[in-house]
Design an enzyme around this catalytic site. Structure first.
Site, PDB file in Angstrom:
ATOM      1  N   HIS A 310       9.368  20.493   6.657  1.00 33.21           N
ATOM      2  CA  HIS A 310       8.817  19.514   7.734  1.00 33.21           C
ATOM      3  C   HIS A 310       7.479  19.152   7.980  1.00 33.21           C
ATOM      4  CE1 HIS A 310       9.343  17.202  11.292  1.00 33.21           C
ATOM      5  NE2 HIS A 310      10.532  16.931  11.114  1.00 33.21           N
ATOM      6  N   ASP A 368      18.440  18.392   9.072  1.00 38.83           N
ATOM      7  CA  ASP A 368      19.569  17.883   8.066  1.00 38.83           C
ATOM      8  C   ASP A 368      20.126  18.929   7.215  1.00 38.83           C
ATOM      9  OD1 ASP A 368      18.899  15.031   8.675  1.00 38.83           O
ATOM     10  OD2 ASP A 368      17.146  15.256   7.489  1.00 38.83           O
TER      11      ASP A 368
END
Ligand code: CMC
Length: 433
Positions: A310, A368
């Site tokens: 991320h 996710d």
């Protein structure tokens, strides 16, 4: 500049000329150097591909501190909202800045429920799509087309009408999403049932048929409610920034949200939830994990571990931690406790988190990584995962669009460039080339 204004000084090492740049303080998080006057004062731009160090706006909506895994909506920690909250309550919070009281929440529920139906003509729009069109392709088209139907909320200079458009978008997203699913599976569209909760209504529109009674499973409704709270906003991510940039030209909100959906679709962003399940299917078995970890580390191989890494979180994504816990609970309640995908995902996570490559780069599972496993357990097909994300994120998108439209400093977004093409040259006639 005020006397007590903190500044940074930027000096040209060749000429010795300096400019003072004011510092803009954050309530939490690092301050920012305001470079907006830099070009005027020093004749240079700043260069920051991917916005690695650039704050694009001031916002009061969401705070993330990626180094320690903190996520807060309007100051409330995501863990508390996830444990106690309801999706529409979270939506109210993100839009209005405060949690609603009982009356406000009841009114907000009614307001959203009143806007769930689509103009009947709009339902014919779906016929233009091939039966196997990806539902995200349908979402981009149909949500954009709302601007052709709801002319009465297109005056973006009227704050009341901006709110009406925002509420319409939040209310109609599940109806459009369910219709895109029904189009794929060849079943008739189901009208919304306004006595149901936001998430139960979505499940009803997706899975009910006119032939028999359908009862929403409370376990599925609760799981969806939680996933939607976790996905509702994430400050200036790619799709939200897309919505802001589209909105900065004063485009209408339906067009802006369609742009946000398009941006979300990419596998580096919201499309990762679908890609994770595709990846787990491809890996297939625990014995293959080492091979795929090696591929992810190989710079000559385009493969990345989907659902990992991320831009902001350099620690476990707090949303991924919550979803992993809930996975256990949901799969157990849905009698799917030995779900092989979940087992494979947990093992993959364990191996990656002990690997020097992932440790060094601070790559952890993101939101996710586990969400698709829950969606799949609820009977939602892979190609609908990113659509689910889009429904929830619509709340964040419209909250940011409303905030931007209310900001007196809002200007058209217009980045500059470092030109690397040809210098001026003369046109050569075709006969001489
Ligand atoms: N697998 C293998 N290596 C990775 C991964 C990954 N998933 N993610 C980052 N890296 C490596 C990357 O190759 C680079 O290595 P090096 O320094 O040797 O060149 C380093 O880690 C830094 O990566 P980056 O690409 O410069 O980081 P970024 O902040 O630009 O990208 C990201 C962030 C999320 C796009 C990226 O981590 C990624 O592609 N992850 C997989 C896709 C994914 O799960 N996306 C969902 C993001 S969270 C939810 C959302 O936004 O919707």
């Amino acid at each position: 500049m005020a006397d007590n204004q903190k500044t940074y000084t930027l000096t040209n090492d060749e000429t010795g000329v300096s400019v003072k740049l004011p510092v803009r303080e954050s309530i939490q998080g690092p301050p920012a150097i305001d470079v907006s006057a830099l070009y005027k004062e020093a004749g240079v731009f700043t260069y920051d591909p991917g916005f690695m160090s650039t704050a694009s706006c001031k916002s009061k909506i969401t705070f993330i501190q990626g180094e320690v895994g903190i996520l807060e909506y309007r100051g409330y920690p995501i863990e508390q909202l996830a444990a106690n909250g309801d999706f529409l309550e979270t939506a109210y919070l993100l839009l209005n800045g405060e949690l609603p009281n009982e009356g406000q929440l009841r009114d907000f529920n009614q307001l959203i429920n009143r806007h769930t139906m689509l103009n009947e003509t709009l339902t014919h729009f779906f016929d233009g799509f091939h039966y196997n069109a990806h539902p995200m392709a349908i979402m981009v088209g149909v949500v954009g087309s709302l601007s052709a139907f709801y002319h009465d909320s297109l005056d973006i200079n009227d704050p009341e009408l901006r709110r009406v458009a925002a509420h319409r978008l939040i209310a109609k997203m599940p109806t459009i999403a369910a219709a895109s699913y029904k189009h794929n599976v060849g079943e008739p569209f189901m009208y919304p049932r306004n006595e149901l909760s936001y998430c139960a209504n979505l499940l009803h529109m997706m899975f009910a048929t006119p032939c028999e009674e359908y009862e929403v499973d409370p376990v599925a409704e609760k799981a969806l409610n939680l996933l939607f709270i976790l996905h509702a906003d994430h400050e200036q991510n790619a799709s939200t920034s897309t919505v802001r940039l589209a909105g900065s030209s004063l485009a209408n909100p339906f067009a802006c949200i369609a742009a946000g959906i398009a941006s979300l679709w990419g596998p580096a962003h919201g499309g990762a939830n679908e890609a994770v399940l595709d990846m787990l299917s491809e890996i297939g078995d625990v014995s293959q994990i080492d091979k795929y970890i090696a591929k992810a580390k190989d710079k000559d191989d385009g493969f990345r571990l989907m659902g990992f890494g991320h831009r902001v979180y350099k620690k476990y994504d707090p949303r991924a931690g919550i979803i992993r816990e809930v996975c256990h609970e949901v799969l157990e309640k849905l009698a799917d406790a030995n779900n092989p995908m979940f087992e494979l995902a947990q093992r993959l996570e364990e191996i990656a988190l002990n690997d020097e490559y992932f440790i060094e780069r601070k790559l952890y599972p993101n939101v996710d990584f586990y969400s698709g496993i829950i969606y799949r357990a609820l009977g939602i097909p892979n190609n609908m995962f990113t659509v689910m994300f889009a429904i929830a994120r619509t709340v964040g998108w419209v909250a940011h669009w409303l905030e931007m439209m209310d900001d007196p400093r809002q200007k058209i977004g217009r980045p500059r460039q470092i030109y690397k093409g040809y210098a001026r040259r003369d046109y050569v006639p075709l006969s001489d080339r």
